[in-house]
Design a protein around this motif. Sequence first.
Motif, PDB file in Angstrom:
ATOM      1  N   ASN A   1      11.967   3.798   2.316  1.00  0.00           N
ATOM      2  CA  ASN A   1      11.638   5.226   2.145  1.00  0.00           C
ATOM      3  C   ASN A   1      11.395   5.578   0.681  1.00  0.00           C
ATOM      4  O   ASN A   1      11.860   4.877  -0.220  1.00  0.00           O
ATOM      5  CB  ASN A   1      12.801   6.100   2.639  1.00  0.00           C
ATOM      6  N   GLU A   2      10.730   6.713   0.481  1.00  0.00           N
ATOM      7  CA  GLU A   2      10.505   7.231  -0.867  1.00  0.00           C
ATOM      8  C   GLU A   2      11.852   7.471  -1.557  1.00  0.00           C
ATOM      9  O   GLU A   2      12.889   7.608  -0.880  1.00  0.00           O
ATOM     10  CB  GLU A   2       9.695   8.545  -0.762  1.00  0.00           C
ATOM     11  N   ARG A   3      11.842   7.518  -2.873  1.00  0.00           N
ATOM     12  CA  ARG A   3      13.025   7.911  -3.631  1.00  0.00           C
ATOM     13  C   ARG A   3      13.507   9.261  -3.067  1.00  0.00           C
ATOM     14  O   ARG A   3      12.695  10.162  -2.813  1.00  0.00           O
ATOM     15  CB  ARG A   3      12.631   8.095  -5.101  1.00  0.00           C
ATOM     16  N   TYR A   4      14.821   9.399  -2.848  1.00  0.00           N
ATOM     17  CA  TYR A   4      15.350  10.674  -2.379  1.00  0.00           C
ATOM     18  C   TYR A   4      15.333  11.629  -3.569  1.00  0.00           C
ATOM     19  O   TYR A   4      15.954  11.363  -4.594  1.00  0.00           O
ATOM     20  CB  TYR A   4      16.773  10.474  -1.813  1.00  0.00           C
ATOM     21  N   TYR A   5      14.567  12.714  -3.451  1.00  0.00           N
ATOM     22  CA  TYR A   5      14.362  13.619  -4.587  1.00  0.00           C
ATOM     23  C   TYR A   5      15.385  14.757  -4.660  1.00  0.00           C
ATOM     24  O   TYR A   5      15.266  15.654  -5.498  1.00  0.00           O
ATOM     25  CB  TYR A   5      12.926  14.183  -4.566  1.00  0.00           C
ATOM     26  N   GLY A   6      16.405  14.731  -3.783  1.00  0.00           N
ATOM     27  CA  GLY A   6      17.510  15.695  -3.866  1.00  0.00           C
ATOM     28  C   GLY A   6      17.037  17.136  -3.875  1.00  0.00           C
ATOM     29  O   GLY A   6      16.183  17.544  -3.079  1.00  0.00           O
TER      30      GLY A   6
ATOM     31  N   ASN B   1       7.440  22.907  -6.258  1.00  0.00           N
ATOM     32  CA  ASN B   1       6.133  22.578  -6.839  1.00  0.00           C
ATOM     33  C   ASN B   1       6.361  21.862  -8.180  1.00  0.00           C
ATOM     34  O   ASN B   1       7.191  22.284  -8.983  1.00  0.00           O
ATOM     35  CB  ASN B   1       5.324  23.863  -7.026  1.00  0.00           C
ATOM     36  N   LYS B   2       5.596  20.774  -8.402  1.00  0.00           N
ATOM     37  CA  LYS B   2       5.829  19.947  -9.603  1.00  0.00           C
ATOM     38  C   LYS B   2       5.485  20.697 -10.892  1.00  0.00           C
ATOM     39  O   LYS B   2       6.153  20.507 -11.906  1.00  0.00           O
ATOM     40  CB  LYS B   2       5.070  18.628  -9.480  1.00  0.00           C
ATOM     41  N   ASP B   3       4.477  21.568 -10.863  1.00  0.00           N
ATOM     42  CA  ASP B   3       4.137  22.352 -12.066  1.00  0.00           C
ATOM     43  C   ASP B   3       5.187  23.427 -12.317  1.00  0.00           C
ATOM     44  O   ASP B   3       5.545  23.704 -13.463  1.00  0.00           O
ATOM     45  CB  ASP B   3       2.742  22.987 -11.931  1.00  0.00           C
TER      46      ASP B   3
ATOM     47  N   TRP C   1      12.698  12.549 -14.732  1.00  0.00           N
ATOM     48  CA  TRP C   1      13.084  12.488 -13.316  1.00  0.00           C
ATOM     49  C   TRP C   1      12.067  11.694 -12.502  1.00  0.00           C
ATOM     50  O   TRP C   1      12.433  10.952 -11.603  1.00  0.00           O
ATOM     51  CB  TRP C   1      13.182  13.909 -12.740  1.00  0.00           C
ATOM     52  N   ARG C   2      10.786  11.882 -12.853  1.00  0.00           N
ATOM     53  CA  ARG C   2       9.743  11.258 -12.016  1.00  0.00           C
ATOM     54  C   ARG C   2       9.475   9.794 -12.359  1.00  0.00           C
ATOM     55  O   ARG C   2       9.138   9.010 -11.471  1.00  0.00           O
ATOM     56  CB  ARG C   2       8.430  12.048 -12.119  1.00  0.00           C
ATOM     57  N   ARG C   3       9.573   9.438 -13.634  1.00  0.00           N
ATOM     58  CA  ARG C   3       9.104   8.109 -14.012  1.00  0.00           C
ATOM     59  C   ARG C   3      10.125   7.209 -14.696  1.00  0.00           C
ATOM     60  O   ARG C   3       9.870   6.020 -14.866  1.00  0.00           O
ATOM     61  CB  ARG C   3       7.858   8.232 -14.912  1.00  0.00           C
ATOM     62  N   SER C   4      11.275   7.763 -15.113  1.00  0.00           N
ATOM     63  CA  SER C   4      12.225   6.897 -15.822  1.00  0.00           C
ATOM     64  C   SER C   4      12.936   5.988 -14.826  1.00  0.00           C
ATOM     65  O   SER C   4      12.867   6.181 -13.612  1.00  0.00           O
ATOM     66  CB  SER C   4      13.251   7.741 -16.568  1.00  0.00           C
TER      67      SER C   4
ATOM     68  N   GLY D   1       5.204   5.900  -3.417  1.00  0.00           N
ATOM     69  CA  GLY D   1       5.033   5.782  -4.866  1.00  0.00           C
ATOM     70  C   GLY D   1       6.226   5.109  -5.543  1.00  0.00           C
ATOM     71  O   GLY D   1       6.069   4.102  -6.233  1.00  0.00           O
ATOM     72  N   ASN D   2       7.421   5.655  -5.303  1.00  0.00           N
ATOM     73  CA  ASN D   2       8.574   5.136  -6.047  1.00  0.00           C
ATOM     74  C   ASN D   2       9.253   3.943  -5.386  1.00  0.00           C
ATOM     75  O   ASN D   2       9.742   3.065  -6.096  1.00  0.00           O
ATOM     76  CB  ASN D   2       9.578   6.263  -6.325  1.00  0.00           C
ATOM     77  N   SER D   3       9.261   3.876  -4.052  1.00  0.00           N
ATOM     78  CA  SER D   3       9.865   2.669  -3.453  1.00  0.00           C
ATOM     79  C   SER D   3       9.011   1.460  -3.851  1.00  0.00           C
ATOM     80  O   SER D   3       9.538   0.383  -4.155  1.00  0.00           O
ATOM     81  CB  SER D   3      10.047   2.798  -1.939  1.00  0.00           C
TER      82      SER D   3
ATOM     83  N   ASN E   1       1.069  19.470  -4.195  1.00  0.00           N
ATOM     84  CA  ASN E   1       1.805  19.159  -5.427  1.00  0.00           C
ATOM     85  C   ASN E   1       3.301  19.489  -5.322  1.00  0.00           C
ATOM     86  O   ASN E   1       3.905  20.003  -6.266  1.00  0.00           O
ATOM     87  CB  ASN E   1       1.150  19.889  -6.614  1.00  0.00           C
ATOM     88  N   LEU E   2       3.885  19.204  -4.160  1.00  0.00           N
ATOM     89  CA  LEU E   2       5.317  19.469  -3.957  1.00  0.00           C
ATOM     90  C   LEU E   2       6.115  18.164  -3.992  1.00  0.00           C
ATOM     91  O   LEU E   2       5.640  17.137  -3.484  1.00  0.00           O
ATOM     92  CB  LEU E   2       5.557  20.139  -2.596  1.00  0.00           C
ATOM     93  N   PHE E   3       7.311  18.198  -4.571  1.00  0.00           N
ATOM     94  CA  PHE E   3       8.213  17.040  -4.483  1.00  0.00           C
ATOM     95  C   PHE E   3       8.531  16.802  -3.007  1.00  0.00           C
ATOM     96  O   PHE E   3       8.951  17.723  -2.304  1.00  0.00           O
ATOM     97  CB  PHE E   3       9.513  17.322  -5.247  1.00  0.00           C
ATOM     98  N   THR E   4       8.370  15.573  -2.570  1.00  0.00           N
ATOM     99  CA  THR E   4       8.494  15.292  -1.131  1.00  0.00           C
ATOM    100  C   THR E   4       9.728  14.458  -0.789  1.00  0.00           C
ATOM    101  O   THR E   4      10.510  14.837   0.071  1.00  0.00           O
ATOM    102  CB  THR E   4       7.238  14.566  -0.621  1.00  0.00           C
ATOM    103  N   GLY E   5       9.874  13.311  -1.443  1.00  0.00           N
ATOM    104  CA  GLY E   5      11.022  12.446  -1.159  1.00  0.00           C
ATOM    105  C   GLY E   5      11.125  12.084   0.314  1.00  0.00           C
ATOM    106  O   GLY E   5      10.194  11.549   0.898  1.00  0.00           O
TER     107      GLY E   5
ATOM    108  N   ILE F   1       0.836  -1.201   0.000  1.00  0.00           N
ATOM    109  CA  ILE F   1       0.000   0.000   0.000  1.00  0.00           C
ATOM    110  C   ILE F   1       0.873   1.254   0.000  1.00  0.00           C
ATOM    111  O   ILE F   1       1.836   1.364   0.775  1.00  0.00           O
ATOM    112  CB  ILE F   1      -1.020  -0.003   1.179  1.00  0.00           C
ATOM    113  N   ARG F   2       0.542   2.150  -0.941  1.00  0.00           N
ATOM    114  CA  ARG F   2       1.182   3.472  -0.913  1.00  0.00           C
ATOM    115  C   ARG F   2       0.403   4.298   0.111  1.00  0.00           C
ATOM    116  O   ARG F   2      -0.831   4.216   0.169  1.00  0.00           O
ATOM    117  CB  ARG F   2       1.103   4.133  -2.292  1.00  0.00           C
ATOM    118  N   HIS F   3       1.132   5.049   0.942  1.00  0.00           N
ATOM    119  CA  HIS F   3       0.467   5.889   1.954  1.00  0.00           C
ATOM    120  C   HIS F   3      -0.662   6.713   1.332  1.00  0.00           C
ATOM    121  O   HIS F   3      -0.634   7.023   0.124  1.00  0.00           O
ATOM    122  CB  HIS F   3       1.497   6.816   2.597  1.00  0.00           C
TER     123      HIS F   3
HETATM  124  O1  LIG Z   1       8.037  12.222  -3.232  1.00  0.00           O
HETATM  125  C1  LIG Z   1       7.073  12.661  -3.861  1.00  0.00           C
HETATM  126  O2  LIG Z   1       7.007  13.823  -4.291  1.00  0.00           O
HETATM  127  C2  LIG Z   1       5.886  11.760  -4.106  1.00  0.00           C
HETATM  128  O3  LIG Z   1       5.701  10.936  -3.036  1.00  0.00           O
HETATM  129  C3  LIG Z   1       6.057  10.922  -5.334  1.00  0.00           C
HETATM  130  O4  LIG Z   1       6.345  11.757  -6.334  1.00  0.00           O
HETATM  131  P1  LIG Z   1       6.290  11.418  -7.884  1.00  0.00           P
HETATM  132  O5  LIG Z   1       4.868  11.155  -8.267  1.00  0.00           O
HETATM  133  O6  LIG Z   1       6.848  12.663  -8.494  1.00  0.00           O
HETATM  134  O7  LIG Z   1       7.185  10.252  -8.123  1.00  0.00           O
END
Ligand SMILES: O=C(O)[C@H](O)COP(=O)(O)O
Length: 236
Positions: free
Chosen positions: A108-113, A119-121, A135-138, A180-182, A18-22, A7-9
């Motif tokens: 943990n989530e992917r470290y988004y550095g 904001n993603k937009d 960056w998000r899906r590859s 999501g990414n882990s 809509n912020l990058f969280t990591g 389960i994803r949280h």
């Molecule tokens: O860390 C994040 O911002 C989200 O949990 C997942 O982001 P993503 O949809 O950009 O991979």
Amino acid sequence: MSNLILIRHGESLWNKLNLFTGWVDVPLSEKGVKEALNAGELLKYWRIDVIFTSELVRAIQTAMLVMSKNYSGIPKIEHENGMMKEWSLIYGEDGERYVPTYKSWHLNERYYGQLQGLNKDKAKKIYGEEQVLLWRRSYDVAPPGGESLKDTAKRTIPYFRGKIMPELERDKNVLVSAHGNSLRSIVMHIEGLTKEEVLKLNIPTGVPLIYEYQAGKLKRMGYLYEWGYDKSLHIK
Ligand SMILES: O=C(O)[C@H](O)COP(=O)(O)O
């Protein structure tokens, strides 16, 4: 036979914004709490023998909210070392059933550095849609100063193989509450997805993804909803 429940949280406050969280430790939003409780309702009568969560509060909250509806027992955090391990031991028979719960940064989530907090937009405006999608899906393009999915898999897969699979082999039903990414890296591994296929993989918040484990194999049952399973992997 045993079950693996991924389960994803539920939605976090930063998902909502809509912020990058990591690895930023953001709690669930009100909607996220509802999503987790709803997942708990769906899993109410499922036997859950062991729980794995990341070290981030949104995944821990989600697991606890799911378990608040579940009859399997009380989640008990298994501390690895120090005073928490020594002093939190339960002595004697108190008649309660405890569900061992392991927290690990490996999930943990992917470290988004450097993207964390952006904001993603806004990021799409600065860097272009295509770059942000990479960056998000590859699989192997890392965001600046952060992890690619390949890097994330280097920590999630050994943990999955070494800690989670052995529980399934012992016929234990396992709940994994992560991100999501882990989870994308784990699903990629289970399903044998190619780099191209993983581009399309997007895991929804708060929906249990169920697998059956039998004779060394994991079979996807699908995402669990009120009306039954959605067997597709790519949820629109
Ligand atoms: O860390 C994040 O911002 C989200 O949990 C997942 O982001 P993503 O949809 O950009 O991979």
